[in-house]
Design a protein around this motif. Structure first.
Motif, PDB file in Angstrom:
ATOM      1  N   ILE A   6       0.402  -1.659  -0.034  1.00 31.47           N
ATOM      2  CA  ILE A   6       0.004   0.162  -0.198  1.00 31.47           C
ATOM      3  C   ILE A   6       1.469   1.288   0.325  1.00 31.47           C
ATOM      4  O   ILE A   6       1.976   1.263   0.662  1.00 31.47           O
ATOM      5  N   PRO A   7       0.593   2.525  -0.917  1.00 28.61           N
ATOM      6  CA  PRO A   7       1.600   3.430  -0.942  1.00 28.61           C
ATOM      7  C   PRO A   7       2.009   4.391   0.658  1.00 28.61           C
ATOM      8  O   PRO A   7       0.276   4.483   1.001  1.00 28.61           O
ATOM      9  N   LEU A   8       2.316   4.745   0.720  1.00 24.68           N
ATOM     10  CA  LEU A   8       2.450   5.306   2.877  1.00 24.68           C
ATOM     11  C   LEU A   8       1.327   5.792   2.245  1.00 24.68           C
ATOM     12  O   LEU A   8       1.309   7.000   3.309  1.00 24.68           O
ATOM     13  N   PRO A  54      -7.483   5.903   2.510  1.00 24.10           N
ATOM     14  CA  PRO A  54      -8.167   5.155   2.756  1.00 24.10           C
ATOM     15  C   PRO A  54      -8.055   3.915   3.553  1.00 24.10           C
ATOM     16  O   PRO A  54      -8.613   3.010   3.706  1.00 24.10           O
ATOM     17  N   TRP A  55      -6.955   4.268   4.459  1.00 29.28           N
ATOM     18  CA  TRP A  55      -6.366   2.869   5.804  1.00 29.28           C
ATOM     19  C   TRP A  55      -5.753   3.738   6.397  1.00 29.28           C
ATOM     20  O   TRP A  55      -5.228   4.845   6.577  1.00 29.28           O
ATOM     21  N   ALA A  56      -6.352   3.327   7.931  1.00 29.76           N
ATOM     22  CA  ALA A  56      -5.778   3.394   9.048  1.00 29.76           C
ATOM     23  C   ALA A  56      -4.482   2.902   9.707  1.00 29.76           C
ATOM     24  O   ALA A  56      -4.872   1.899   9.885  1.00 29.76           O
ATOM     25  N   LEU A  57      -4.264   3.611  10.175  1.00 31.29           N
ATOM     26  CA  LEU A  57      -2.630   2.253  10.769  1.00 31.29           C
ATOM     27  C   LEU A  57      -3.255   1.711  11.713  1.00 31.29           C
ATOM     28  O   LEU A  57      -3.656   2.891  12.791  1.00 31.29           O
ATOM     29  N   LEU A  70      13.173   6.759   4.620  1.00 30.57           N
ATOM     30  CA  LEU A  70      13.624   5.770   3.476  1.00 30.57           C
ATOM     31  C   LEU A  70      13.269   6.023   2.832  1.00 30.57           C
ATOM     32  O   LEU A  70      14.189   6.682   1.134  1.00 30.57           O
ATOM     33  N   ALA A  71      11.870   6.352   2.868  1.00 29.45           N
ATOM     34  CA  ALA A  71      11.095   7.436   1.206  1.00 29.45           C
ATOM     35  C   ALA A  71      11.404   8.401   0.601  1.00 29.45           C
ATOM     36  O   ALA A  71      11.458   8.572  -0.588  1.00 29.45           O
ATOM     37  N   PRO A  82       4.852  -3.182   3.073  1.00 32.42           N
ATOM     38  CA  PRO A  82       3.857  -4.154   3.603  1.00 32.42           C
ATOM     39  C   PRO A  82       2.306  -3.920   4.725  1.00 32.42           C
ATOM     40  O   PRO A  82       3.077  -3.662   5.334  1.00 32.42           O
ATOM     41  N   CYS A  83       1.690  -4.758   4.019  1.00 33.31           N
ATOM     42  CA  CYS A  83       0.506  -4.415   5.072  1.00 33.31           C
ATOM     43  C   CYS A  83      -0.404  -5.846   5.051  1.00 33.31           C
ATOM     44  O   CYS A  83      -0.347  -6.625   4.063  1.00 33.31           O
TER      45      CYS A  83
END
Length: 282
Positions: A6-8, A54-57, A70-71, A82-83
């Motif tokens: 998933i993109p950061l 769209p994604w919650a950590l 790093l990005a 990776p998620c």
């Protein structure tokens, strides 16, 4: 176990309240070097939400932070992470997963635990501190969950008054909670107010009288009809004078803060009034 890249930029690391409020730079550097050398050994956990991200950590805040760094150096290689996608039935499940991982992987301070409980209740995820502690710490004995609720009371009462609250030990947080449950919040804040930014040791010394009062004050007979506003522990006068009572093992003290008062003879006046009230004429 299906892993998804998933993109950061699609992950919101602040969507859920978090118990870890600080990250040690040295530990982050070690983890970053490990990722560079061996890759990411364990994926982070996310769950789907609505919004621009769209994604919650859920778990893996430190791993996510390392990938962000790093990005910035090599976006072509590190722009995705990776998620493992979770589907908690409710947000409380996501919070419990986050707490569970952090309890295993790193030491969360008592202050941070109390802050998390207070925040999830304030934001409406749970109706009460009791419900929050039971959901987020289901394996803890009832007594330990009660201690955590005490930490939440400490954060609520003293946040912004302490210089380094996350350095408070379990024992000190327990003592502060005892004092707060004894109704000494105003006294504690009055003791800390003149010490904004002071060293933690000096602030702790200022809190000692309130803690002593909560622990050592003898139990007196309960009044048949409670008097509103009693006992009075802090008195603030319009002239700028503040008086507060302090219990010590040898008896009561009255502390007078008149540094900003326009009435320098306050101590003499108080002694004179006390003498009039209690000194019997022979």
């Amino acid at each position: 176990m299906d892993i998804t890249l998933i993109p950061l930029t699609d992950i919101d690391p602040e969507a859920l309240p978090r118990d870890r409020q600080t990250m040690a730079e040295e530990a982050l550097d070690i983890l970053l070097q490990s990722i560079l050398q061996d890759g990411l050994r364990q994926p982070i956990e996310v769950w789907p939400i609505e919004g621009s991200r769209p994604w919650a950590l859920i778990s893996g805040a430190r791993r996510y932070r390392c990938f962000i760094r790093l990005a910035a150096l090599n976006p072509d290689r590190w722009s995705q992470i990776p998620c493992l996608i979770r589907q908690p039935a409710e947000i409380s499940g996501a919070l419990a997963l986050m707490v569970s991982e952090n309890e295993i992987r790193t030491q969360i301070t008592p202050w941070e635990k109390g802050a998390l409980l207070g925040e999830v209740v304030e934001q409406g995820y749970f109706p009460s501190l009791e419900a929050a502690s039971e959901a987020l710490y289901p394996t803890l004995p009832r007594r330990e969950r009660s201690r955590l609720r005490g930490y939440a009371l400490v954060v609520e009462a003293l946040d912004g008054f302490l210089t380094e609250p996350r350095s408070l030990s379990v024992a000190r947080m327990d003592r502060l909670a005892v004092a707060l449950r004894a109704g000494l919040a105003d006294l504690m804040r009055a003791s800390l107010a003149p010490l904004s930014g002071a060293a933690p040791a000096r602030q702790w010394a200022a809190l000692q009288p309130a803690i002593t009062e909560a622990i050592l004050e003898p139990d007196g007979p309960a009044p048949s009809v409670p008097t509103p506003g009693r006992p009075r522990r802090v008195l603030r006068l319009n002239s700028g004078i503040t008086l507060r009572r302090e219990w010590t093992p040898s008896g009561w003290n009255i502390r007078i803060d008149a540094r900003h008062a326009a009435h320098p003879g306050i101590v003499d006046d108080i002694l004179e009034y006390v003498e009039r009230w209690f000194q019997k004429e022979g």
